[in-house]
Structures are given as C-alpha cells and as structure tokens.
Design a protein around this motif. Sequence first.
Motif, mmCIF file in Angstrom:
data_model
loop_
_atom_site.group_PDB
_atom_site.id
_atom_site.type_symbol
_atom_site.label_atom_id
_atom_site.label_comp_id
_atom_site.label_asym_id
_atom_site.label_seq_id
_atom_site.Cartn_x
_atom_site.Cartn_y
_atom_site.Cartn_z
ATOM 1 N N LEU A 1 9.271 15.063 23.865
ATOM 2 C CA LEU A 1 8.985 14.073 22.824
ATOM 3 C C LEU A 1 7.509 13.664 22.798
ATOM 4 O O LEU A 1 7.142 12.700 22.123
ATOM 5 C CB LEU A 1 9.869 12.838 23.019
ATOM 6 C CG LEU A 1 11.349 13.069 22.724
ATOM 7 C CD1 LEU A 1 12.186 11.886 23.168
ATOM 8 C CD2 LEU A 1 11.559 13.335 21.235
ATOM 9 N N GLY A 2 6.687 14.373 23.558
ATOM 10 C CA GLY A 2 5.253 14.121 23.522
ATOM 11 C C GLY A 2 4.720 13.192 24.597
ATOM 12 O O GLY A 2 3.528 12.896 24.616
ATOM 13 N N TRP A 3 5.573 12.705 25.487
ATOM 14 C CA TRP A 3 5.099 11.872 26.583
ATOM 15 C C TRP A 3 4.252 12.750 27.503
ATOM 16 O O TRP A 3 4.571 13.916 27.726
ATOM 17 C CB TRP A 3 6.274 11.295 27.366
ATOM 18 C CG TRP A 3 7.051 10.251 26.628
ATOM 19 C CD1 TRP A 3 7.925 10.450 25.600
ATOM 20 C CD2 TRP A 3 7.039 8.849 26.862
ATOM 21 N NE1 TRP A 3 8.452 9.267 25.184
ATOM 22 C CE2 TRP A 3 7.929 8.261 25.942
ATOM 23 C CE3 TRP A 3 6.366 8.031 27.762
ATOM 24 C CZ2 TRP A 3 8.155 6.891 25.908
ATOM 25 C CZ3 TRP A 3 6.594 6.666 27.728
ATOM 26 C CH2 TRP A 3 7.478 6.107 26.807
ATOM 27 N N VAL A 4 3.186 12.184 28.055
ATOM 28 C CA VAL A 4 2.268 12.920 28.911
ATOM 29 C C VAL A 4 2.288 12.296 30.302
ATOM 30 O O VAL A 4 2.122 11.075 30.453
ATOM 31 C CB VAL A 4 0.830 12.887 28.332
ATOM 32 C CG1 VAL A 4 -0.133 13.613 29.257
ATOM 33 C CG2 VAL A 4 0.815 13.489 26.932
ATOM 34 N N ARG A 5 2.469 13.149 31.290
ATOM 35 C CA ARG A 5 2.501 12.679 32.677
ATOM 36 C C ARG A 5 1.100 12.266 33.110
ATOM 37 O O ARG A 5 0.132 12.984 32.899
ATOM 38 C CB ARG A 5 3.032 13.785 33.588
ATOM 39 C CG ARG A 5 3.236 13.340 34.997
ATOM 40 C CD ARG A 5 3.874 14.441 35.806
ATOM 41 N NE ARG A 5 4.209 13.943 37.118
ATOM 42 C CZ ARG A 5 5.121 14.468 37.894
ATOM 43 N NH1 ARG A 5 5.800 15.510 37.483
ATOM 44 N NH2 ARG A 5 5.366 13.961 39.068
ATOM 45 N N LEU B 1 10.738 11.087 40.969
ATOM 46 C CA LEU B 1 10.071 12.385 41.029
ATOM 47 C C LEU B 1 11.049 13.549 40.908
ATOM 48 O O LEU B 1 10.688 14.609 40.414
ATOM 49 C CB LEU B 1 9.272 12.502 42.335
ATOM 50 C CG LEU B 1 8.052 11.585 42.439
ATOM 51 C CD1 LEU B 1 7.447 11.655 43.843
ATOM 52 C CD2 LEU B 1 7.023 11.948 41.386
ATOM 53 N N ASP B 2 12.296 13.334 41.332
ATOM 54 C CA ASP B 2 13.281 14.422 41.283
ATOM 55 C C ASP B 2 14.162 14.383 40.033
ATOM 56 O O ASP B 2 15.120 15.142 39.924
ATOM 57 C CB ASP B 2 14.142 14.419 42.544
ATOM 58 C CG ASP B 2 14.981 13.154 42.694
ATOM 59 O OD1 ASP B 2 14.807 12.205 41.901
ATOM 60 O OD2 ASP B 2 15.819 13.116 43.627
ATOM 61 N N ASN B 3 13.832 13.536 39.059
ATOM 62 C CA ASN B 3 14.634 13.428 37.840
ATOM 63 C C ASN B 3 14.097 14.404 36.788
ATOM 64 O O ASN B 3 13.548 14.013 35.757
ATOM 65 C CB ASN B 3 14.628 11.986 37.325
ATOM 66 C CG ASN B 3 15.701 11.752 36.288
ATOM 67 O OD1 ASN B 3 16.285 12.677 35.746
ATOM 68 N ND2 ASN B 3 15.951 10.486 35.990
ATOM 69 N N ALA B 4 14.279 15.690 37.062
ATOM 70 C CA ALA B 4 13.749 16.741 36.188
ATOM 71 C C ALA B 4 14.323 16.697 34.773
ATOM 72 O O ALA B 4 13.572 16.906 33.812
ATOM 73 C CB ALA B 4 13.970 18.109 36.829
ATOM 74 N N PRO B 5 15.617 16.433 34.590
ATOM 75 C CA PRO B 5 16.127 16.381 33.208
ATOM 76 C C PRO B 5 15.431 15.298 32.371
ATOM 77 O O PRO B 5 15.078 15.533 31.215
ATOM 78 C CB PRO B 5 17.616 16.076 33.384
ATOM 79 C CG PRO B 5 17.951 16.580 34.746
ATOM 80 C CD PRO B 5 16.722 16.321 35.563
ATOM 81 N N ALA B 6 15.212 14.129 32.958
ATOM 82 C CA ALA B 6 14.532 13.059 32.229
ATOM 83 C C ALA B 6 13.095 13.452 31.926
ATOM 84 O O ALA B 6 12.609 13.262 30.806
ATOM 85 C CB ALA B 6 14.573 11.764 33.028
ATOM 86 N N GLN B 7 12.411 14.032 32.899
ATOM 87 C CA GLN B 7 11.030 14.444 32.695
ATOM 88 C C GLN B 7 10.923 15.469 31.564
ATOM 89 O O GLN B 7 10.017 15.393 30.730
ATOM 90 C CB GLN B 7 10.452 15.007 33.983
ATOM 91 C CG GLN B 7 10.293 13.955 35.067
ATOM 92 C CD GLN B 7 9.934 14.547 36.409
ATOM 93 O OE1 GLN B 7 9.270 15.573 36.488
ATOM 94 N NE2 GLN B 7 10.370 13.890 37.467
ATOM 95 N N ALA B 8 11.850 16.405 31.523
ATOM 96 C CA ALA B 8 11.837 17.407 30.450
ATOM 97 C C ALA B 8 12.047 16.758 29.087
ATOM 98 O O ALA B 8 11.394 17.134 28.106
ATOM 99 C CB ALA B 8 12.909 18.464 30.717
ATOM 100 N N ALA C 1 21.743 10.957 22.709
ATOM 101 C CA ALA C 1 21.522 9.510 22.829
ATOM 102 C C ALA C 1 20.208 9.183 23.519
ATOM 103 O O ALA C 1 19.488 8.275 23.086
ATOM 104 C CB ALA C 1 22.683 8.854 23.571
ATOM 105 N N GLY C 2 19.868 9.897 24.574
ATOM 106 C CA GLY C 2 18.613 9.633 25.268
ATOM 107 C C GLY C 2 17.420 9.844 24.346
ATOM 108 O O GLY C 2 16.513 9.006 24.273
ATOM 109 N N ARG C 3 17.429 10.941 23.631
ATOM 110 C CA ARG C 3 16.368 11.259 22.673
ATOM 111 C C ARG C 3 16.295 10.174 21.587
ATOM 112 O O ARG C 3 15.220 9.690 21.247
ATOM 113 C CB ARG C 3 16.622 12.628 22.056
ATOM 114 C CG ARG C 3 15.612 13.051 21.001
ATOM 115 C CD ARG C 3 15.875 14.485 20.534
ATOM 116 N NE ARG C 3 15.720 15.428 21.628
ATOM 117 C CZ ARG C 3 14.555 15.951 22.011
ATOM 118 N NH1 ARG C 3 13.444 15.620 21.368
ATOM 119 N NH2 ARG C 3 14.483 16.792 23.018
ATOM 120 N N ALA C 4 17.454 9.781 21.059
ATOM 121 C CA ALA C 4 17.488 8.759 20.003
ATOM 122 C C ALA C 4 16.980 7.416 20.520
ATOM 123 O O ALA C 4 16.260 6.701 19.806
ATOM 124 C CB ALA C 4 18.905 8.618 19.456
#
Length: 148
Positions: A133-137, A121-128, A95-98
């Motif tokens: 999906l190509g988002w750049v930090r 900063l500590d939300n590693a699952p979301a960052q991954a 669902a998050g990916r969609a």
Amino acid sequence: MTLSVRIADTHDLDRLAPLFDAYRQFYRQPADLVRARDFLAERMARQESLVLLAELDGEAIGFTQLYPLFSSVRTVRTWLLNDLFVAPSARRSGAGRALLQAAAEQARARGAASLSLSTALDNAPAQALYESLGWVRDTQFCEYGLTL
C-alpha cells in the motif's frame, strides 16, 4: 459478501472489545475483556483516538486505532496507526487493506501530513501488506522504549 469500514463510536464498544482483547492477546497480554472495553471507552470519551471498525456482512471482524500526534521537526500534524487487527477467521478478506486505506483517508481528511506505525519484526504478512500500500520502512531511526 459486503465488506465495509466506518468510524466506530461508543455504541460499538461491545462489538469492538472482543476484537481489541484478541489483539492484546496476540501481543502476549492476558485476556481481560473488561479492561479492553474500558480502555476503548475512555479513549472515545476523551476523544483521544479514532477507531475504525471493519464489518463483513454486518459482523465486526477487525479494527484499527489511530492517535493524533505532531512532528516538531516537520512542524506538522501526524497520526500514529497504533493498533490494527483482523479476526483470524476473517483474514484474507481484504479487511486489513480496507482498514489501512480508510485510516489514510481519515488522517488525510483531518490534516495529517503522514501516518506511522510499527509492527513486530517477525510479522512478515503485515509488513508485506503495508509495503503493498506504499508504506516505506524506516531505515534511518531506531525505535526505543522505556518502561515506567
């Protein structure tokens, strides 16, 4: 199991509000279902945001809320992906990916040159997920806030 994402409207408020309230609680805000519903209703009534609803077999399991913005430097329309939440019981369902993919499609269709978001900063699952999906930090700018 069928996962779908669609644009939410005012008919979805009673299904969205508990998800939005849970999202706010995730970020350490007190539970307030009425406030959550009223906030979403006002954004929709004023057409100030776009809310996408994820459903799994017809059950509301997640949402994202986007706000239109402009970049003065780039002289383009951008969108802020301000909120993204999937119910804990539905995590790892895709669902998050969609929701992220649908957000990009909707922003692109509305003429946006880019999407932006921020996360803890500590939300590693979301960052991954974002990076997959190509988002750049962003490494050039610091984000600041001022409470008024």
